[in-house]
Design a protein around this motif. Structure first.
Motif, PDB file in Angstrom:
ATOM      1  N   LEU A   1      -8.066   1.405  -5.244  1.00 43.16           N
ATOM      2  CA  LEU A   1      -9.433   1.166  -4.794  1.00 43.16           C
ATOM      3  C   LEU A   1      -9.977   2.447  -4.182  1.00 43.16           C
ATOM      4  O   LEU A   1      -9.287   3.088  -3.385  1.00 43.16           O
ATOM      5  CB  LEU A   1      -9.465   0.081  -3.716  1.00 43.16           C
ATOM      6  CG  LEU A   1      -8.899  -1.287  -4.043  1.00 43.16           C
ATOM      7  CD1 LEU A   1      -8.788  -2.119  -2.772  1.00 43.16           C
ATOM      8  CD2 LEU A   1      -9.768  -1.978  -5.055  1.00 43.16           C
ATOM      9  N   ASN A   2     -11.183   2.810  -4.522  1.00 43.57           N
ATOM     10  CA  ASN A   2     -11.912   3.849  -3.799  1.00 43.57           C
ATOM     11  C   ASN A   2     -12.859   3.127  -2.860  1.00 43.57           C
ATOM     12  O   ASN A   2     -13.640   2.280  -3.302  1.00 43.57           O
ATOM     13  CB  ASN A   2     -12.724   4.736  -4.739  1.00 43.57           C
ATOM     14  CG  ASN A   2     -11.887   5.782  -5.418  1.00 43.57           C
ATOM     15  OD1 ASN A   2     -10.767   6.054  -5.017  1.00 43.57           O
ATOM     16  ND2 ASN A   2     -12.410   6.377  -6.470  1.00 43.57           N
ATOM     17  N   ILE A   3     -12.779   3.451  -1.585  1.00 45.58           N
ATOM     18  CA  ILE A   3     -13.630   2.803  -0.584  1.00 45.58           C
ATOM     19  C   ILE A   3     -14.509   3.871   0.058  1.00 45.58           C
ATOM     20  O   ILE A   3     -14.017   4.925   0.474  1.00 45.58           O
ATOM     21  CB  ILE A   3     -12.774   2.071   0.469  1.00 45.58           C
ATOM     22  CG1 ILE A   3     -11.921   0.997  -0.224  1.00 45.58           C
ATOM     23  CG2 ILE A   3     -13.668   1.454   1.540  1.00 45.58           C
ATOM     24  CD1 ILE A   3     -10.948   0.293   0.680  1.00 45.58           C
ATOM     25  N   SER A   4     -15.795   3.574   0.132  1.00 51.17           N
ATOM     26  CA  SER A   4     -16.761   4.537   0.669  1.00 51.17           C
ATOM     27  C   SER A   4     -16.564   4.752   2.164  1.00 51.17           C
ATOM     28  O   SER A   4     -16.167   3.841   2.898  1.00 51.17           O
ATOM     29  CB  SER A   4     -18.191   4.048   0.420  1.00 51.17           C
ATOM     30  OG  SER A   4     -18.438   3.937  -0.967  1.00 51.17           O
TER      31      SER A   4
ATOM     32  N   GLN B   1     -14.654   9.777   0.068  1.00 48.76           N
ATOM     33  CA  GLN B   1     -14.178   8.469  -0.377  1.00 48.76           C
ATOM     34  C   GLN B   1     -12.697   8.394  -0.054  1.00 48.76           C
ATOM     35  O   GLN B   1     -11.999   9.400  -0.032  1.00 48.76           O
ATOM     36  CB  GLN B   1     -14.385   8.268  -1.875  1.00 48.76           C
ATOM     37  CG  GLN B   1     -15.814   8.100  -2.267  1.00 48.76           C
ATOM     38  CD  GLN B   1     -15.947   7.732  -3.734  1.00 48.76           C
ATOM     39  OE1 GLN B   1     -14.994   7.708  -4.483  1.00 48.76           O
ATOM     40  NE2 GLN B   1     -17.166   7.445  -4.136  1.00 48.76           N
ATOM     41  N   HIS B   2     -12.231   7.180   0.179  1.00 48.45           N
ATOM     42  CA  HIS B   2     -10.835   6.962   0.533  1.00 48.45           C
ATOM     43  C   HIS B   2     -10.187   6.163  -0.597  1.00 48.45           C
ATOM     44  O   HIS B   2     -10.667   5.082  -0.942  1.00 48.45           O
ATOM     45  CB  HIS B   2     -10.743   6.224   1.868  1.00 48.45           C
ATOM     46  CG  HIS B   2     -11.487   6.940   2.950  1.00 48.45           C
ATOM     47  ND1 HIS B   2     -10.903   7.909   3.725  1.00 48.45           N
ATOM     48  CD2 HIS B   2     -12.776   6.858   3.350  1.00 48.45           C
ATOM     49  CE1 HIS B   2     -11.791   8.380   4.580  1.00 48.45           C
ATOM     50  NE2 HIS B   2     -12.946   7.762   4.367  1.00 48.45           N
ATOM     51  N   ARG B   3      -9.132   6.715  -1.162  1.00 52.50           N
ATOM     52  CA  ARG B   3      -8.432   6.066  -2.281  1.00 52.50           C
ATOM     53  C   ARG B   3      -7.163   5.399  -1.750  1.00 52.50           C
ATOM     54  O   ARG B   3      -6.336   6.053  -1.106  1.00 52.50           O
ATOM     55  CB  ARG B   3      -8.084   7.077  -3.357  1.00 52.50           C
ATOM     56  CG  ARG B   3      -7.391   6.470  -4.559  1.00 52.50           C
ATOM     57  CD  ARG B   3      -7.078   7.557  -5.579  1.00 52.50           C
ATOM     58  NE  ARG B   3      -6.300   7.054  -6.675  1.00 52.50           N
ATOM     59  CZ  ARG B   3      -6.778   6.732  -7.866  1.00 52.50           C
ATOM     60  NH1 ARG B   3      -8.069   6.851  -8.099  1.00 52.50           N
ATOM     61  NH2 ARG B   3      -5.987   6.298  -8.814  1.00 52.50           N
TER      62      ARG B   3
ATOM     63  N   CYS C   1       0.869  -1.175   0.000  1.00 53.83           N
ATOM     64  CA  CYS C   1       0.000   0.000   0.000  1.00 53.83           C
ATOM     65  C   CYS C   1       0.910   1.230   0.000  1.00 53.83           C
ATOM     66  O   CYS C   1       1.624   1.484   0.971  1.00 53.83           O
ATOM     67  CB  CYS C   1      -0.913  -0.001   1.219  1.00 53.83           C
ATOM     68  SG  CYS C   1      -2.053   1.390   1.271  1.00 53.83           S
ATOM     69  N   ASN C   2       0.915   1.953  -1.102  1.00 59.27           N
ATOM     70  CA  ASN C   2       1.808   3.101  -1.248  1.00 59.27           C
ATOM     71  C   ASN C   2       1.186   4.419  -0.825  1.00 59.27           C
ATOM     72  O   ASN C   2       1.908   5.350  -0.468  1.00 59.27           O
ATOM     73  CB  ASN C   2       2.272   3.219  -2.703  1.00 59.27           C
ATOM     74  CG  ASN C   2       3.156   2.072  -3.112  1.00 59.27           C
ATOM     75  OD1 ASN C   2       3.968   1.588  -2.336  1.00 59.27           O
ATOM     76  ND2 ASN C   2       2.989   1.614  -4.338  1.00 59.27           N
ATOM     77  N   MET C   3      -0.147   4.509  -0.887  1.00 59.41           N
ATOM     78  CA  MET C   3      -0.763   5.800  -0.602  1.00 59.41           C
ATOM     79  C   MET C   3      -2.212   5.629  -0.171  1.00 59.41           C
ATOM     80  O   MET C   3      -2.914   4.757  -0.675  1.00 59.41           O
ATOM     81  CB  MET C   3      -0.721   6.681  -1.855  1.00 59.41           C
ATOM     82  CG  MET C   3      -1.209   8.099  -1.608  1.00 59.41           C
ATOM     83  SD  MET C   3      -1.198   9.096  -3.106  1.00 59.41           S
ATOM     84  CE  MET C   3      -2.779   8.641  -3.771  1.00 59.41           C
ATOM     85  N   VAL C   4      -2.619   6.471   0.750  1.00 61.93           N
ATOM     86  CA  VAL C   4      -4.028   6.584   1.142  1.00 61.93           C
ATOM     87  C   VAL C   4      -4.374   8.061   1.043  1.00 61.93           C
ATOM     88  O   VAL C   4      -3.651   8.914   1.558  1.00 61.93           O
ATOM     89  CB  VAL C   4      -4.266   6.075   2.576  1.00 61.93           C
ATOM     90  CG1 VAL C   4      -5.716   6.280   2.978  1.00 61.93           C
ATOM     91  CG2 VAL C   4      -3.865   4.622   2.712  1.00 61.93           C
ATOM     92  N   GLU C   5      -5.480   8.347   0.379  1.00 57.27           N
ATOM     93  CA  GLU C   5      -5.899   9.728   0.196  1.00 57.27           C
ATOM     94  C   GLU C   5      -7.407   9.812   0.401  1.00 57.27           C
ATOM     95  O   GLU C   5      -8.144   8.958  -0.085  1.00 57.27           O
ATOM     96  CB  GLU C   5      -5.520  10.173  -1.218  1.00 57.27           C
ATOM     97  CG  GLU C   5      -5.938  11.570  -1.581  1.00 57.27           C
ATOM     98  CD  GLU C   5      -5.556  11.901  -3.008  1.00 57.27           C
ATOM     99  OE1 GLU C   5      -4.856  12.901  -3.194  1.00 57.27           O
ATOM    100  OE2 GLU C   5      -5.960  11.162  -3.927  1.00 57.27           O
TER     101      GLU C   5
ATOM    102  N   PRO D   1     -15.583  -0.931   6.753  1.00 56.89           N
ATOM    103  CA  PRO D   1     -14.484  -1.456   7.579  1.00 56.89           C
ATOM    104  C   PRO D   1     -13.150  -1.562   6.845  1.00 56.89           C
ATOM    105  O   PRO D   1     -12.089  -1.479   7.476  1.00 56.89           O
ATOM    106  CB  PRO D   1     -14.967  -2.847   7.994  1.00 56.89           C
ATOM    107  CG  PRO D   1     -16.427  -2.858   7.772  1.00 56.89           C
ATOM    108  CD  PRO D   1     -16.720  -1.847   6.711  1.00 56.89           C
ATOM    109  N   ALA D   2     -13.174  -1.704   5.529  1.00 58.49           N
ATOM    110  CA  ALA D   2     -11.922  -1.835   4.770  1.00 58.49           C
ATOM    111  C   ALA D   2     -11.036  -0.599   4.898  1.00 58.49           C
ATOM    112  O   ALA D   2      -9.817  -0.684   4.724  1.00 58.49           O
ATOM    113  CB  ALA D   2     -12.222  -2.106   3.302  1.00 58.49           C
ATOM    114  N   ILE D   3     -11.615   0.538   5.231  1.00 54.38           N
ATOM    115  CA  ILE D   3     -10.815   1.761   5.405  1.00 54.38           C
ATOM    116  C   ILE D   3      -9.743   1.559   6.474  1.00 54.38           C
ATOM    117  O   ILE D   3      -8.627   2.049   6.349  1.00 54.38           O
ATOM    118  CB  ILE D   3     -11.713   2.959   5.772  1.00 54.38           C
ATOM    119  CG1 ILE D   3     -12.598   3.334   4.593  1.00 54.38           C
ATOM    120  CG2 ILE D   3     -10.903   4.157   6.229  1.00 54.38           C
ATOM    121  CD1 ILE D   3     -13.677   4.326   4.947  1.00 54.38           C
ATOM    122  N   ASN D   4     -10.077   0.843   7.517  1.00 52.55           N
ATOM    123  CA  ASN D   4      -9.136   0.635   8.618  1.00 52.55           C
ATOM    124  C   ASN D   4      -8.230  -0.582   8.415  1.00 52.55           C
ATOM    125  O   ASN D   4      -7.291  -0.784   9.174  1.00 52.55           O
ATOM    126  CB  ASN D   4      -9.900   0.478   9.932  1.00 52.55           C
ATOM    127  CG  ASN D   4     -10.659   1.734  10.275  1.00 52.55           C
ATOM    128  OD1 ASN D   4     -10.145   2.832  10.151  1.00 52.55           O
ATOM    129  ND2 ASN D   4     -11.907   1.581  10.671  1.00 52.55           N
TER     130      ASN D   4
END
Length: 90
Positions: A64-67, A35-37, A20-24, A71-74
């Protein structure tokens, strides 16, 4: 270690090892939830399992864009490594 398979060998799944290189976090408008990319890149390495994956898949990216509120955000963390398994969907 792992010898290359014949290109005609049928497979039930393909596994990639990615970082995982980036979370935005993005908000497209004030009226929509964020949304979390998450961006992932193929593993590079010269030793052990990392070398095996690097030899087979020397490059690759997934995002992936996660709404908001899922739970996948964490689950995903920058710098952590993950196995991604591709199987054919019906």
């Amino acid at each position: 270690m792992n010898e290359p398979m014949d290109v005609n060998t049928p497979l039930a799944a393909v596994v990639a090892k990615m970082t995982c290189n980036m979370v935005e976090t993005r908000r497209w408008s004030p009226h929509q939830p964020p949304q979390h990319r998450f961006e992932f890149g193929a593993i590079c390495g010269d030793n052990g399992e990392d070398k095996t994956f690097s030899d087979a898949t020397p490059g690759g990216a997934i995002w992936l864009n996660i709404s908001e509120g899922r739970p996948a955000i964490n689950f995903f963390k920058p710098g952590k490594r993950y196995y991604v398994t591709f199987t054919e969907a019906p």
